[in-house]
Design an enzyme around this catalytic site. Structure first.
Site, PDB file in Angstrom:
ATOM      1  N   GLU A 117       0.797  -1.240   0.000  1.00 12.60           N
ATOM      2  CA  GLU A 117       0.000   0.000   0.000  1.00 12.60           C
ATOM      3  C   GLU A 117       0.830   1.292   0.000  1.00 12.60           C
ATOM      4  OE1 GLU A 117      -2.596  -0.339   3.376  1.00 12.60           O
ATOM      5  OE2 GLU A 117      -3.676  -2.042   2.558  1.00 12.60           O
ATOM      6  N   ASN A 165       2.018  -5.176  -3.244  1.00 18.64           N
ATOM      7  CA  ASN A 165       0.628  -5.489  -2.881  1.00 18.64           C
ATOM      8  C   ASN A 165      -0.136  -4.202  -2.562  1.00 18.64           C
ATOM      9  OD1 ASN A 165      -1.318  -7.623  -2.077  1.00 18.64           O
ATOM     10  ND2 ASN A 165      -1.072  -6.825   0.001  1.00 18.64           N
ATOM     11  N   HIS A 201     -10.476  -6.273  -1.277  1.00 20.43           N
ATOM     12  CA  HIS A 201     -11.470  -6.094  -0.206  1.00 20.43           C
ATOM     13  C   HIS A 201     -12.647  -5.363  -0.844  1.00 20.43           C
ATOM     14  CE1 HIS A 201      -8.846  -7.425   2.991  1.00 20.43           C
ATOM     15  NE2 HIS A 201      -7.893  -6.631   2.532  1.00 20.43           N
ATOM     16  N   GLU A 230      -6.261 -10.738  -0.777  1.00 15.52           N
ATOM     17  CA  GLU A 230      -6.986 -10.527   0.491  1.00 15.52           C
ATOM     18  C   GLU A 230      -8.494 -10.425   0.270  1.00 15.52           C
ATOM     19  OE1 GLU A 230      -5.267  -7.280   2.752  1.00 15.52           O
ATOM     20  OE2 GLU A 230      -3.235  -7.814   2.147  1.00 15.52           O
ATOM     21  N   ASP A 232     -12.338 -10.325   0.268  1.00 18.96           N
ATOM     22  CA  ASP A 232     -13.554 -10.534   1.043  1.00 18.96           C
ATOM     23  C   ASP A 232     -14.620  -9.631   0.449  1.00 18.96           C
ATOM     24  OD1 ASP A 232     -12.484  -8.166   2.178  1.00 18.96           O
ATOM     25  OD2 ASP A 232     -12.072  -9.128   4.113  1.00 18.96           O
TER      26      ASP A 232
HETATM   27  C1  XIL Z   1      -5.222  -6.359   8.959  1.00 10.71           C
HETATM   28  C2  XIL Z   1      -5.493  -7.517   9.915  1.00 10.71           C
HETATM   29  O1  XIL Z   1      -6.526  -8.320   9.383  1.00 10.71           O
HETATM   30  C3  XIL Z   1      -5.867  -6.976  11.270  1.00 10.71           C
HETATM   31  O2  XIL Z   1      -5.955  -8.050  12.214  1.00 10.71           O
HETATM   32  C4  XIL Z   1      -4.846  -5.957  11.755  1.00 10.71           C
HETATM   33  O3  XIL Z   1      -5.302  -5.379  12.943  1.00 10.71           O
HETATM   34  C5  XIL Z   1      -4.604  -4.884  10.718  1.00 10.71           C
HETATM   35  O4  XIL Z   1      -4.259  -5.494   9.486  1.00 10.71           O
HETATM   36  N1  XIL Z   1      -4.585  -4.784   4.144  1.00 10.71           N
HETATM   37  C6  XIL Z   1      -3.516  -5.584   4.498  1.00 10.71           C
HETATM   38  C7  XIL Z   1      -3.598  -6.470   5.688  1.00 10.71           C
HETATM   39  O5  XIL Z   1      -2.527  -5.634   3.751  1.00 10.71           O
HETATM   40  O6  XIL Z   1      -2.359  -6.659   6.301  1.00 10.71           O
HETATM   41  C8  XIL Z   1      -4.608  -5.933   6.683  1.00 10.71           C
HETATM   42  O7  XIL Z   1      -4.720  -6.876   7.753  1.00 10.71           O
HETATM   43  C9  XIL Z   1      -5.923  -5.674   6.006  1.00 10.71           C
HETATM   44  C10 XIL Z   1      -5.772  -4.616   4.938  1.00 10.71           C
END
Ligand code: XIL
Length: 327
Positions: A117, A165, A201, A230, A232
């Site tokens: 990010e 990523n 996401h 990631e 969802d």
């Molecule tokens: C999130 C975890 O799921 C949480 O438990 C933590 O508190 C914060 O990070 N993008 C990412 C992940 O790259 O590492 C993040 O994970 C979610 C968003």
């Protein structure tokens, strides 16, 4: 095809949790256990214990491990984020961290999110300790600090696949355009980068699947592997955290089907991973202040949802092309 989930050491003692992961997936990624906060309790200590538990679990079950992540503007320990380090000190910390962590997991972690990010929704570099606050001494050189991270990682583990990523760069937009320009430049100059992670996401039930497909294809055409890292798909929930409109679960399954198909259509899209797998444990409630939830393919009792069936069918019914389809 790699089909993965983020997992968390906290739940590795729960038998339904581990049996579901072992049965359904061939890849895992630590949700938090390889981030700075977990590995570096202070500047002088490396604590690999939680990450190693994830690795042991994965190896016991013959799964691949994605490493996540080496540099991020968030989730850094206070000693680092508020430590008022100088640029030379930060450069040293960054090099040391990348070298030690990738060396520790060499031969175990097959792919790393090196930088997470680093670019915002407008396509601008985000402010961070690594870039410009104060940064490692390259604050006036754009993506040079990202390049440096990839070069250090490649030197320490030449066999690992190195990924950039990001979130919000799934479709063709200003954000993914900026990543594309960076990767094009890196490829041109021989910077060791192997892939792009698209977090996926999905917070509204209307992603532009066509544009996502186009975006995946353009990165593959550039020689990148694409991992969905990631995924969802959040649905609105009421104050009791129950899904407001059951129809949304159908929409959710359709979105999982679309993204699975988009990845399966392109040979260079080599992994599909969700951020957790059971609605019992998902970051999305916390992230949306409990306005959304139930974003994953299994319900809170580890029963497969429509979303699960959609992914399963998408994987089974769309054979991978042998050559990359670039259009
Ligand atoms: C999130 C975890 O799921 C949480 O438990 C933590 O508190 C914060 O990070 N993008 C990412 C992940 O790259 O590492 C993040 O994970 C979610 C968003």
């Amino acid at each position: 095809m790699l089909v993965g989930t983020a997992i968390n050491v906290k739940y590795l003692s729960e038998s339904a949790y581990i049996s579901t992961v072992a049965r359904e997936y061939n890849m895992v990624e630590p949700e938090n256990e390889m981030k700075w906060t977990a590995i570096r309790p202070n500047a002088d200590t490396f604590d690999f214990s939680a990450g190693d538990q994830i690795v042991d679990f994965a190896q016991t079950h013959g799964m691949k491990i994605r490493g996540h992540n080496l540099l991020w503007h968030l989730y850094n320990p206070d000693w680092l984020a508020k430590g008022h380090y100088t640029s030379p000190q930060l450069a040293h910390l960054m090099e040391e961290h990348i070298e030690k962590v990738t060396t520790h997991y060499r031969g175990k972690v097959f792919a790393w999110d090196i930088v997470n990010e680093a670019i915002d929704g407008h396509g601008q570099l985000r402010h961070s300790i690594w870039y410009d606050q104060p940064g490692i001494g390259m604050a006036d050189k754009g993506t040079a600090y990202i390049e440096q991270a990839f070069r250090w990682a490649h030197a320490a583990d030449p066999d690992a696949l190195l990924f950039y990523n990001d979130a919000g760069a799934e479709a063709v937009n200003a954000h993914s355009d900026a990543i594309y320009a960076m990767v094009e430049d890196f490829r041109h100059r021989g910077v060791p980068i192997n892939g792009i992670g698209l977090q996926m996401h999905i917070l509204n039930l209307n992603p532009d699947a066509k544009s996502i497909q186009k975006n995946i294809n353009r990165f593959v055409k550039l020689g990148m592997q694409v991992h969905i890292t990631e995924m969802d798909v959040a649905v609105p929930v009421d104050a009791d955290r129950k899904v407001k409109n059951p129809e949304d679960l159908k929409k959710q399954s359709e979105i999982y089907a679309q993204i699975t198909k988009a990845c399966m259509k392109t040979s260079g899209c080599t992994a599909l991973q969700t951020w957790g797998f059971t609605d019992k444990y998902s970051w999305i409630g916390w992230f949306t202040k409990h306005t959304k939830g139930d974003a994953l393919p299994f319900d809170r009792n580890y029963q497969p949802k429509r979303a699960y069936t959609a992914i399963h069918e998408g994987l089974a019914n769309s054979p991978k092309p042998r050559k990359s389809s670039s259009h």
